[in-house]
Structures are given as structure tokens and as C-alpha cells.
Design a protein around this motif. Structure first.
Motif, PDB file in Angstrom:
ATOM      1  N   ASP A 179       0.836  -1.204   0.000  1.00  0.00           N
ATOM      2  CA  ASP A 179       0.000   0.000   0.000  1.00  0.00           C
ATOM      3  C   ASP A 179       0.872   1.257   0.000  1.00  0.00           C
ATOM      4  O   ASP A 179       0.693   2.172   0.809  1.00  0.00           O
ATOM      5  CB  ASP A 179      -0.934   0.004   1.213  1.00  0.00           C
ATOM      6  N   ALA A 180       1.830   1.268  -0.921  1.00  0.00           N
ATOM      7  CA  ALA A 180       2.765   2.391  -1.043  1.00  0.00           C
ATOM      8  C   ALA A 180       2.785   2.826  -2.507  1.00  0.00           C
ATOM      9  O   ALA A 180       3.736   2.537  -3.237  1.00  0.00           O
ATOM     10  CB  ALA A 180       4.153   1.971  -0.573  1.00  0.00           C
ATOM     11  N   PRO A 181       1.732   3.510  -2.955  1.00  0.00           N
ATOM     12  CA  PRO A 181       1.566   3.783  -4.387  1.00  0.00           C
ATOM     13  C   PRO A 181       2.655   4.644  -5.012  1.00  0.00           C
ATOM     14  O   PRO A 181       2.848   4.601  -6.229  1.00  0.00           O
ATOM     15  CB  PRO A 181       0.204   4.488  -4.453  1.00  0.00           C
ATOM     16  N   LEU A 182       3.366   5.420  -4.206  1.00  0.00           N
ATOM     17  CA  LEU A 182       4.402   6.289  -4.765  1.00  0.00           C
ATOM     18  C   LEU A 182       5.798   5.686  -4.647  1.00  0.00           C
ATOM     19  O   LEU A 182       6.758   6.241  -5.183  1.00  0.00           O
ATOM     20  CB  LEU A 182       4.374   7.658  -4.072  1.00  0.00           C
ATOM     21  N   ALA A 183       5.910   4.582  -3.937  1.00  0.00           N
ATOM     22  CA  ALA A 183       7.212   3.931  -3.772  1.00  0.00           C
ATOM     23  C   ALA A 183       7.543   3.115  -5.015  1.00  0.00           C
ATOM     24  O   ALA A 183       6.745   2.286  -5.447  1.00  0.00           O
ATOM     25  CB  ALA A 183       7.200   3.036  -2.539  1.00  0.00           C
ATOM     26  N   GLN A 184       8.702   3.363  -5.582  1.00  0.00           N
ATOM     27  CA  GLN A 184       9.126   2.647  -6.782  1.00  0.00           C
ATOM     28  C   GLN A 184      10.407   1.893  -6.444  1.00  0.00           C
ATOM     29  O   GLN A 184      11.478   2.483  -6.335  1.00  0.00           O
ATOM     30  CB  GLN A 184       9.322   3.629  -7.933  1.00  0.00           C
ATOM     31  N   VAL A 185      10.253   0.588  -6.275  1.00  0.00           N
ATOM     32  CA  VAL A 185      11.337  -0.245  -5.753  1.00  0.00           C
ATOM     33  C   VAL A 185      11.448  -1.528  -6.561  1.00  0.00           C
ATOM     34  O   VAL A 185      10.441  -2.183  -6.825  1.00  0.00           O
ATOM     35  CB  VAL A 185      11.077  -0.618  -4.272  1.00  0.00           C
ATOM     36  N   GLY A 186      12.655  -1.873  -6.938  1.00  0.00           N
ATOM     37  CA  GLY A 186      12.911  -3.149  -7.584  1.00  0.00           C
ATOM     38  C   GLY A 186      13.716  -4.052  -6.670  1.00  0.00           C
ATOM     39  O   GLY A 186      14.340  -3.586  -5.712  1.00  0.00           O
ATOM     40  N   LEU A 187      13.720  -5.341  -6.967  1.00  0.00           N
ATOM     41  CA  LEU A 187      14.372  -6.316  -6.089  1.00  0.00           C
ATOM     42  C   LEU A 187      15.631  -6.940  -6.681  1.00  0.00           C
ATOM     43  O   LEU A 187      16.300  -7.726  -6.009  1.00  0.00           O
ATOM     44  CB  LEU A 187      13.386  -7.442  -5.747  1.00  0.00           C
ATOM     45  N   ALA A 188      15.964  -6.607  -7.914  1.00  0.00           N
ATOM     46  CA  ALA A 188      17.038  -7.329  -8.601  1.00  0.00           C
ATOM     47  C   ALA A 188      18.374  -7.220  -7.874  1.00  0.00           C
ATOM     48  O   ALA A 188      19.079  -8.215  -7.691  1.00  0.00           O
ATOM     49  CB  ALA A 188      17.174  -6.824 -10.036  1.00  0.00           C
ATOM     50  N   ARG A 189      18.739  -6.023  -7.463  1.00  0.00           N
ATOM     51  CA  ARG A 189      20.044  -5.838  -6.822  1.00  0.00           C
ATOM     52  C   ARG A 189      20.120  -6.599  -5.502  1.00  0.00           C
ATOM     53  O   ARG A 189      21.115  -7.265  -5.208  1.00  0.00           O
ATOM     54  CB  ARG A 189      20.305  -4.346  -6.594  1.00  0.00           C
ATOM     55  N   ALA A 190      19.066  -6.512  -4.699  1.00  0.00           N
ATOM     56  CA  ALA A 190      19.078  -7.176  -3.394  1.00  0.00           C
ATOM     57  C   ALA A 190      19.088  -8.698  -3.540  1.00  0.00           C
ATOM     58  O   ALA A 190      19.808  -9.392  -2.815  1.00  0.00           O
ATOM     59  CB  ALA A 190      17.868  -6.732  -2.572  1.00  0.00           C
ATOM     60  N   LEU A 191      18.304  -9.220  -4.467  1.00  0.00           N
ATOM     61  CA  LEU A 191      18.255 -10.676  -4.646  1.00  0.00           C
ATOM     62  C   LEU A 191      19.545 -11.215  -5.256  1.00  0.00           C
ATOM     63  O   LEU A 191      19.899 -12.379  -5.047  1.00  0.00           O
ATOM     64  CB  LEU A 191      17.065 -11.059  -5.524  1.00  0.00           C
ATOM     65  N   ASN A 192      20.240 -10.359  -5.995  1.00  0.00           N
ATOM     66  CA  ASN A 192      21.476 -10.797  -6.637  1.00  0.00           C
ATOM     67  C   ASN A 192      22.709 -10.530  -5.772  1.00  0.00           C
ATOM     68  O   ASN A 192      23.817 -10.916  -6.146  1.00  0.00           O
ATOM     69  CB  ASN A 192      21.646 -10.093  -7.988  1.00  0.00           C
ATOM     70  N   ALA A 193      22.510  -9.888  -4.619  1.00  0.00           N
ATOM     71  CA  ALA A 193      23.653  -9.585  -3.751  1.00  0.00           C
ATOM     72  C   ALA A 193      24.306 -10.860  -3.233  1.00  0.00           C
ATOM     73  O   ALA A 193      25.528 -10.928  -3.070  1.00  0.00           O
ATOM     74  CB  ALA A 193      23.207  -8.702  -2.584  1.00  0.00           C
ATOM     75  N   ASP A 194      23.482 -11.868  -2.958  1.00  0.00           N
ATOM     76  CA  ASP A 194      23.990 -13.177  -2.513  1.00  0.00           C
ATOM     77  C   ASP A 194      23.221 -14.244  -3.288  1.00  0.00           C
ATOM     78  O   ASP A 194      22.229 -14.787  -2.795  1.00  0.00           O
ATOM     79  CB  ASP A 194      23.788 -13.345  -1.008  1.00  0.00           C
TER      80      ASP A 194
END
Length: 313
Positions: A179-194
Motif C-alpha cells: 500500500d505504497a503507491p508512490l514507492a518505486q522499488v525493484g528487487l534485482a540488486r538485493a536478490l542478486n547480492a547473494d
């Protein structure tokens, strides 16, 4: 990390980012940064290709199909697909049509594929994915979102590029689920960190959900710091340039460079609605102030300029 604690961290990070974006003076700049950053991360995570940010910025200016390197073309396609995915289905658009549009954008460089066979395979993948995604967008369940992304991550669908689709769709899923309509976040960097930890977590739904929450928290915190840095950078770069009368296009030109740090005179003139000559005068002032520099290797006929400080965020 305990699942409840991980969820609390993720929720707090997403809420802080969403709140900061409500007051951000240049949301288009923040969005452009996210698209570039996440495109580069997806390229490395799902395509196994490290693309320097300046190269991506150059490619966003140049003609896509005039390039010979397939991996470079893919980065521009990933950027376009992410831009299409982040806001979700538009109006009355069906989820399946949205997925088709996102996938088509991401594959638009692969003109050598058998179009008929690819269309049939993708249609099957899309219809298999559409039902759980409709549920996610309707119920906004943390566990359902995490599991849907895990299933996509592991899926052989989409011509074996399920991981790519999971990463492309993740930003919209996170906006809706948290419920964060203005938040623009991707997961690629975090998932690829390890990668090993992510691979191990993806094998078990219960382990994955905590891993997912941790990735959300890390990504949202990084995005928050970037938005704050961009705000400060905008002020600093504006202060470098000489004061001008109200209505000057200088501030708009700076905003456009912050959105896309590599520009040609013709490209910038088009976005400013000015002549090439007038735009050249603005760029010359920006060069003199040290805000932008001539890009290495660009021709006199189509010279490129780069705002390197915008790429250092």
C-alpha cells in the motif's frame, strides 16, 4: 531473521519511501533513476550481463535497432518493459494484456525469433501467470505476492526467462502489496547480492518469504537514500549555474539531464520545445558551470553531453 520482524522492517522502509515521494520536488527524476538502476540490476541478475550506466544512457538516446550488440539492445528493452510494468494495468486493461505488453517490450530486440512459435509459448505462459497475479492485485497478500514471485523466479515459462518477468513485475507488486503507491522499488540488486542465499531460499516457500521481506527492506532503504541524494544534487547543480530570469529553460534542462544523464542537442531541444541553437546556448552554460561535460567519442554532428554527477547516485 524472524519473518514477522522482517515484515515489519520491509513495511517501515516502504512506508518511509512512499512518504518521502509525496514531498519530492522532482518525482520524474526519482522514477528515471529507479528505471535505470533496476534495468542495470536486472541485466546482471537475469541476463548475466553487466552494462555500464553510461552505455545504457547512450542507448536510450540512439536508435535501438541501429546497434549490433544484442545484449545492449536487451538493456533498452528491459528499460522499456520496466517502465510499462511499474504502473500496472491501465484503466480497464486486463492483466493478461498487461503481461503481454510487458513481455513484448522486454523481447522486442529478438526479431530473429520464430514469431508464431514464440507467440504461442508466451500466450501459454501469460495465461498460466494471469490468474495468481489477478489474486495478488485484488487481495494484496504479502504471502501471495512472495509466493507468486518465487514461482515466476523458478518458472521455465516465458521461454525460460521467468526470473526476468519476476523482476519486471516486482515493482508494481510491491507498490500494491505494501500500500505504497508512490514507492518505486525493484528487487534485482538485493536478490542478486547473494545469489547462493537466494537460490537456497527460493527452494522453500517458508524460507523464501523472510528472504523476500529482507530484499524489500534493503531495496526500499536504498531507494530512499537515492531520492534524498537526488534532491540535494538538484540544489547543488542549480547553484553552480548563474542565476537567470524567471521562466528560463535552464532549470528544465537540468531536470531533463537528471532524468537521463546523456543527451544530444537535438534530443534535449525536442524535450524543451526549443531550437537547436537555443538549446546549444543552454548546454554551453551548463558545460561552463561544470554541470555537464562533452561525452567521450561523440561526433561533432551529433555530440552527446553527460551529467556524470547524476550517474554517481
Amino acid at each position: 531473521m524472524d519473518e514477522r520482524f522482517a515484515l515489519a522492517n520491509a513495511s517501515a522502509a516502504m512506508a518511509r519511501l512512499d512518504e518521502s515521494m509525496r514531498h519530492h520536488r522532482m518525482p520524474a527524476v526519482a522514477r528515471a533513476w529507479m528505471l535505470r538502476s533496476e534495468t542495470l540490476a536486472i541485466m546482471e541478475c537475469s541476463e548475466g550481463e553487466k552494462v555500464p550506466e553510461q552505455i545504457l544512457c547512450h542507448l536510450l538516446v540512439d536508435d535501438l535497432y541501429g546497434l549490433s550488440n544484442l545484449k545492449q539492445r536487451v538493456s533498452v528493452c528491459i528499460h522499456a518493459a520496466l517502465d510499462r510494468a511499474i504502473d500496472g494495468p491501465q484503466g480497464d486493461e486486463d492483466v493478461a494484456d498487461w503481461l503481454t505488453a510487458v513481455w513484448s517490450e522486454s523481447e522486442s530486440s529478438n526479431r530473429h525469433l520464430d514469431a508464431g512459435a514464440a507467440e504461442w509459448r508466451n500466450e501459454t505462459s501469460i495465461w498460466e501467470s494471469a490468474a495468481p497475479i489477478r489474486s495478488i492485485l485484488g487481495t494484496r497478500s504479502y504471502s501471495m505476492t512472495a509466493e507468486c514471485l518465487r514461482q515466476l523466479w523458478l518458472s521455465p515459462s516465458f521461454d525460460g526467462k521467468g526470473r526476468r518477468m519476476a523482476l519486471l513485475l516486482a515493482p508494481h507488486f510491491l507498490k500494491m502489496t505494501f500500500d505504497a503507491p508512490l514507492a518505486q522499488v525493484g528487487l534485482a540488486r538485493a536478490l542478486n547480492a547473494d545469489p547462493d542465499a537466494t537460490k537456497q531460499a527460493s527452494a522453500d516457500p517458508e524460507t523464501w518469504i523472510a528472504h523476500f521481506f529482507e530484499a524489500v527492506a534493503v531495496s526500499a532503504r536504498r531507494a530512499y537514500e537515492a531520492t534524498q541524494t537526488l534532491s540535494r544534487l538538484t540544489i547543488d547543480l542549480n547553484n553552480l549555474m548563474p542565476a537567470e530570469r524567471a521562466g528560463s529553460r535552464k532549470a528544465k534542462a537540468l531536470e531533463l539531464f537528471l532524468q537521463r544523464p546523456v543527451r544530444t542537442v537535438q534530443d534535449l531541444a525536442s524535450d524543451l520545445g526549443m531550437s537547436d541553437y537555443g538549446t546549444t546556448l543552454i548546454i554551453e552554460k551548463m558545460v561552463k558551470a561544470g554541470v555537464v561535460q562533452k561525452a567521450d567519442g561523440s561526433s561533432k554532428q551529433n555530440r552527446s553531453y553527460v551529467c556524470r554527477k547524476a550517474m554517481a547516485v
